[in-house]
Enzyme design. Structure first.
Site, PDB file in Angstrom:
ATOM      1  N   CYS A 145     -15.157   4.281  -4.446  1.00 22.18           N
ATOM      2  CA  CYS A 145     -15.498   4.084  -3.049  1.00 22.18           C
ATOM      3  C   CYS A 145     -15.246   5.346  -2.235  1.00 22.18           C
ATOM      4  O   CYS A 145     -16.029   5.735  -1.388  1.00 22.18           O
ATOM      5  CB  CYS A 145     -14.658   2.934  -2.538  1.00 22.18           C
ATOM      6  SG  CYS A 145     -15.152   2.305  -0.986  1.00 22.18           S
TER       7      CYS A 145
ATOM      8  N   CYS B 279     -17.449  18.435  -8.990  1.00 20.60           N
ATOM      9  CA  CYS B 279     -17.879  17.209  -8.298  1.00 20.60           C
ATOM     10  C   CYS B 279     -16.983  17.093  -7.070  1.00 20.60           C
ATOM     11  O   CYS B 279     -16.406  18.082  -6.632  1.00 20.60           O
ATOM     12  CB  CYS B 279     -17.757  15.982  -9.206  1.00 20.60           C
ATOM     13  SG  CYS B 279     -16.067  15.605  -9.668  1.00 20.60           S
TER      14      CYS B 279
ATOM     15  N   LEU C 212     -10.201   5.939   9.720  1.00 23.36           N
ATOM     16  CA  LEU C 212     -10.452   5.194  10.961  1.00 23.36           C
ATOM     17  C   LEU C 212     -11.909   4.748  11.079  1.00 23.36           C
ATOM     18  O   LEU C 212     -12.241   3.903  11.897  1.00 23.36           O
ATOM     19  CB  LEU C 212     -10.052   6.042  12.185  1.00 23.36           C
ATOM     20  CG  LEU C 212      -8.590   6.502  12.211  1.00 23.36           C
ATOM     21  CD1 LEU C 212      -8.291   7.205  13.535  1.00 23.36           C
ATOM     22  CD2 LEU C 212      -7.621   5.344  12.012  1.00 23.36           C
ATOM     23  N   GLN C 213     -12.782   5.291  10.234  1.00 23.07           N
ATOM     24  CA  GLN C 213     -14.195   4.887  10.237  1.00 23.07           C
ATOM     25  C   GLN C 213     -14.360   3.427   9.831  1.00 23.07           C
ATOM     26  O   GLN C 213     -15.279   2.752  10.263  1.00 23.07           O
ATOM     27  CB  GLN C 213     -14.985   5.836   9.304  1.00 23.07           C
ATOM     28  CG  GLN C 213     -16.431   5.447   9.054  1.00 23.07           C
ATOM     29  CD  GLN C 213     -16.625   4.780   7.695  1.00 23.07           C
ATOM     30  OE1 GLN C 213     -15.662   4.457   6.998  1.00 23.07           O
ATOM     31  NE2 GLN C 213     -17.873   4.581   7.308  1.00 23.07           N
TER      32      GLN C 213
ATOM     33  N   ASP D   4       0.872  -1.186   0.000  1.00 23.67           N
ATOM     34  CA  ASP D   4       0.000   0.000   0.000  1.00 23.67           C
ATOM     35  C   ASP D   4       0.899   1.223   0.000  1.00 23.67           C
ATOM     36  O   ASP D   4       1.874   1.274   0.749  1.00 23.67           O
ATOM     37  CB  ASP D   4      -0.918  -0.001   1.233  1.00 23.67           C
ATOM     38  CG  ASP D   4      -2.101   0.945   1.060  1.00 23.67           C
ATOM     39  OD1 ASP D   4      -1.873   2.131   0.695  1.00 23.67           O
ATOM     40  OD2 ASP D   4      -3.241   0.518   1.280  1.00 23.67           O
TER      41      ASP D   4
ATOM     42  N   ASP E 254      -8.524  -0.356  -4.133  1.00 23.23           N
ATOM     43  CA  ASP E 254      -9.714   0.492  -4.215  1.00 23.23           C
ATOM     44  C   ASP E 254      -9.818   1.204  -5.554  1.00 23.23           C
ATOM     45  O   ASP E 254     -10.529   2.171  -5.687  1.00 23.23           O
ATOM     46  CB  ASP E 254      -9.702   1.522  -3.077  1.00 23.23           C
ATOM     47  CG  ASP E 254      -8.518   2.468  -3.186  1.00 23.23           C
ATOM     48  OD1 ASP E 254      -7.650   2.231  -4.060  1.00 23.23           O
ATOM     49  OD2 ASP E 254      -8.456   3.440  -2.412  1.00 23.23           O
ATOM     50  N   ASN E 255      -9.079   0.725  -6.557  1.00 23.50           N
ATOM     51  CA  ASN E 255      -9.182   1.393  -7.859  1.00 23.50           C
ATOM     52  C   ASN E 255      -8.992   0.385  -8.984  1.00 23.50           C
ATOM     53  O   ASN E 255      -8.347  -0.640  -8.811  1.00 23.50           O
ATOM     54  CB  ASN E 255      -8.162   2.535  -7.959  1.00 23.50           C
ATOM     55  CG  ASN E 255      -6.748   2.003  -7.915  1.00 23.50           C
ATOM     56  OD1 ASN E 255      -6.205   1.570  -8.935  1.00 23.50           O
ATOM     57  ND2 ASN E 255      -6.144   1.986  -6.734  1.00 23.50           N
TER      58      ASN E 255
ATOM     59  N   LYS F 166       0.404   3.311   5.522  1.00 28.48           N
ATOM     60  CA  LYS F 166      -0.476   2.210   5.927  1.00 28.48           C
ATOM     61  C   LYS F 166       0.279   0.889   6.017  1.00 28.48           C
ATOM     62  O   LYS F 166      -0.014   0.050   6.867  1.00 28.48           O
ATOM     63  CB  LYS F 166      -1.637   2.074   4.934  1.00 28.48           C
ATOM     64  CG  LYS F 166      -2.681   3.142   5.101  1.00 28.48           C
ATOM     65  CD  LYS F 166      -3.865   2.909   4.180  1.00 28.48           C
ATOM     66  CE  LYS F 166      -4.821   4.085   4.284  1.00 28.48           C
ATOM     67  NZ  LYS F 166      -5.891   4.021   3.274  1.00 28.48           N
TER      68      LYS F 166
END
Ligand SMILES: [Zn+2]
Length: 489
Positions: A294, A445, A177-178, A168, A236-237, A192
């Site tokens: 995401c 956006c 952290l959510q 990463d 995530d991509n 990370k």
């Protein structure tokens, strides 16, 4: 009949999660869907009328996106599901072959502490000492130490996987952290990969951890996964997912694919024992910006734990060769309406990577826009843009401007742009009359990517007025907007 609409596609269907449309065949059904939801045409077909490769249509759990899809007949009771790829073998009741061979299993021993630590695994008939030794001998790469990676890494470490490589390149942010339970408050701003390494060591000091603070690219992908048994894709991509898929297939390493969006998740096993790869299932990702990523779309906190835990579970089963697994299958979970299905997906003989006559024979460098056929053509005018500072200056100077916010309603609830006209991207072409071609129009956006798509969409539809993109989107302009909120109204 009722058709279930995945969350990523709901902006084309008035935000409904289920629609009721009739059709005797899949072709007729698609026609009627587009008639009732004209915005959806852009999701199904590209500007040349070719069907897009990132949406699958499943009827009663079977993929009906093949060549003769249009004539496939439907009944009132057919269960139809529209499923896009998200920014993610034959089933056998008999024992499947373990990824970690008997020879390698015999090379490892379990000491007394390990026998105590893994007691609950040893009690399981399907695992036992042999299975636990295979887990200890296994070498697994986890790509992405974010939300999915948090669950995968912690469970693989807790289960006793002997070697774990974490790849990463990003740093921990407060908002992570959510859902990224691997990291804590003191890790904010740290890489990370380093934070993941510490967490693994806190669980089990004897695990060999390799932390790579890098992005996966065509240049390094094969090297990064070399000599490993298995790759778990928690990225995530789409760029990483497709590069990783290609590298794994070409190197014969199976992938446990996982993806999440809002309340939905997908899990599959790719490139295992003649099963399909990502390109077989979804030949191409959605064009950049057509569906929010995401980071732009948000996810509910426990979703990554649910999907990541299933990925870790699949990884362990593959390592030990037990049970049934998701090779040749795609598991979809919708945690908002509590639906889940296991859909059958097949290797495609036309797949450019693992098909009968492959055209991709090495990991290629491509940029995502190009890959999606969206890269500016030779004669195409590039999209011009303003930086947040430039836009603020123009507003302060009272220059005639029209600002169009193409975000979805729930995103605007977080931060509004004072005075902006709201037109979600799916409605732009239909509502272009609301624009004034005599003045500059600025599109915005969240991150400045969907707004570029908005401008290109309007150009294709024949709109000729001057259009500008807000560079970096509202994320980049947040502070300026908050400071000027009163003054710009
Ligand atoms: Zn393939």
């Amino acid at each position: 009949m009722k058709i279930f609409i995945s969350a990523t596609l709901r902006s084309f269907f008035n935000r409904e999660h289920e629609i009721d449309v009739k059709g005797k065949t899949v072709g007729e059904l698609l026609e009627n869907i587009i008639k009732e939801y004209p915005d959806s045409k852009n999701a199904f077909y590209d500007e040349t009328g070719e069907r897009r490769g990132f949406i699958k249509l499943f009827v009663d759990g079977e993929d009906r996106t093949g060549r003769d899809y249009a004539v496939y007949s439907l009944s009132e009771k057919s269960k139809v599901l529209l499923l896009p790829v998200i920014a993610g073998g034959a089933p056998s009741l008999a024992q499947t072959e373990a990824l970690v061979s008997d020879e390698r299993r015999k090379e490892v021993e379990l000491d007394n502490t390990e026998i105590e630590r893994f007691n609950k695994h040893l009690l399981l008939r399907e695992i036992g000492v042999k299975g636990q030794k295979r887990i200890k001998a296994a070498k697994v790469v986890v790509v992405g130490a974010g939300a999915l990676g948090s669950a995968v890494i912690q469970y693989l470490a807790a289960a006793g996987v002997g070697t774990i490589k974490v790849i990463d390149s990003s740093a921990v942010a407060l908002e992570d952290l959510q859902s990224q339970v691997l990291h804590s408050l003191r890790d904010v701003k740290r890489p990370k990969s380093a934070s993941a390494r510490d967490s693994i060591r806190n669980i089990n000091r004897s695990i060999e951890v390799i932390a790579e603070n890098e992005d996966i690219s065509a240049d390094n992908a094969s090297e990064l996964i070399e000599d490993f048994d298995l790759v778990v894709d928690c990225s995530d991509n789409f760029k990483t997912r497709y590069t990783l898929n290609d590298a794994c297939i070409l190197n014969g390493i199976p992938v446990v694919f996982g993806a999440i969006y809002q309340f939905e998740g997908q899990v599959s096993i790719l490139g295992h024992n003649g099963g399909p790869c990502l390109r077989c299932v979804y030949p191409s990702p959605p064009p950049a910006g057509l569906v929010p990523s995401c980071a732009e779309g948000g996810t509910i906190s426990p979703l990554a734990g649910i999907v990541g835990s299933i990925q870790a579970n699949e990884a362990l089963k593959l390592i030990m060769g037990i049970g049934e697994h998701l090779s040749g299958k795609l598991l979809t979970v919708d945690t908002l309406y509590l639906n889940s299905s296991v859909l059958n997906v097949k290797r495609s003989c036309n797949c450019p990577l693992c098909g009968d006559t492959p055209t991709i024979t090495e990991v290629e460098t491509y940029d995502y826009e190009d890959f999606c056929g969206l890269k500016a053509k030779e004669d195409e005018v590039p999209v011009e843009g303003f930086t947040p500072e430039e836009l603020a200056k123009k507003i302060d100077a009272g220059e005639p401007l029209k600002i169009i916010d193409v975000r979805e309603p729930h995103e605007r609830a977080i931060l509004r742009f004072p005075g902006a006209v709201v037109i979600p991207i799916g409605q732009l072409v239909r509502r272009q009359k609301e624009l004034d071609p005599n003045i500059d129009t600025v599109f915005l956006c969240k991150q400045g990517k969907r707004s570029i798509l908005a401008i290109n969409t309007l150009r294709e539809a024949g709109y000729t007025g001057p259009m500008y993109n807000l560079k970096g989107g509202l994320d980049a302009m947040k502070d300026i907007v908050l400071a000027n909120e009163g003054g710009w109204l």
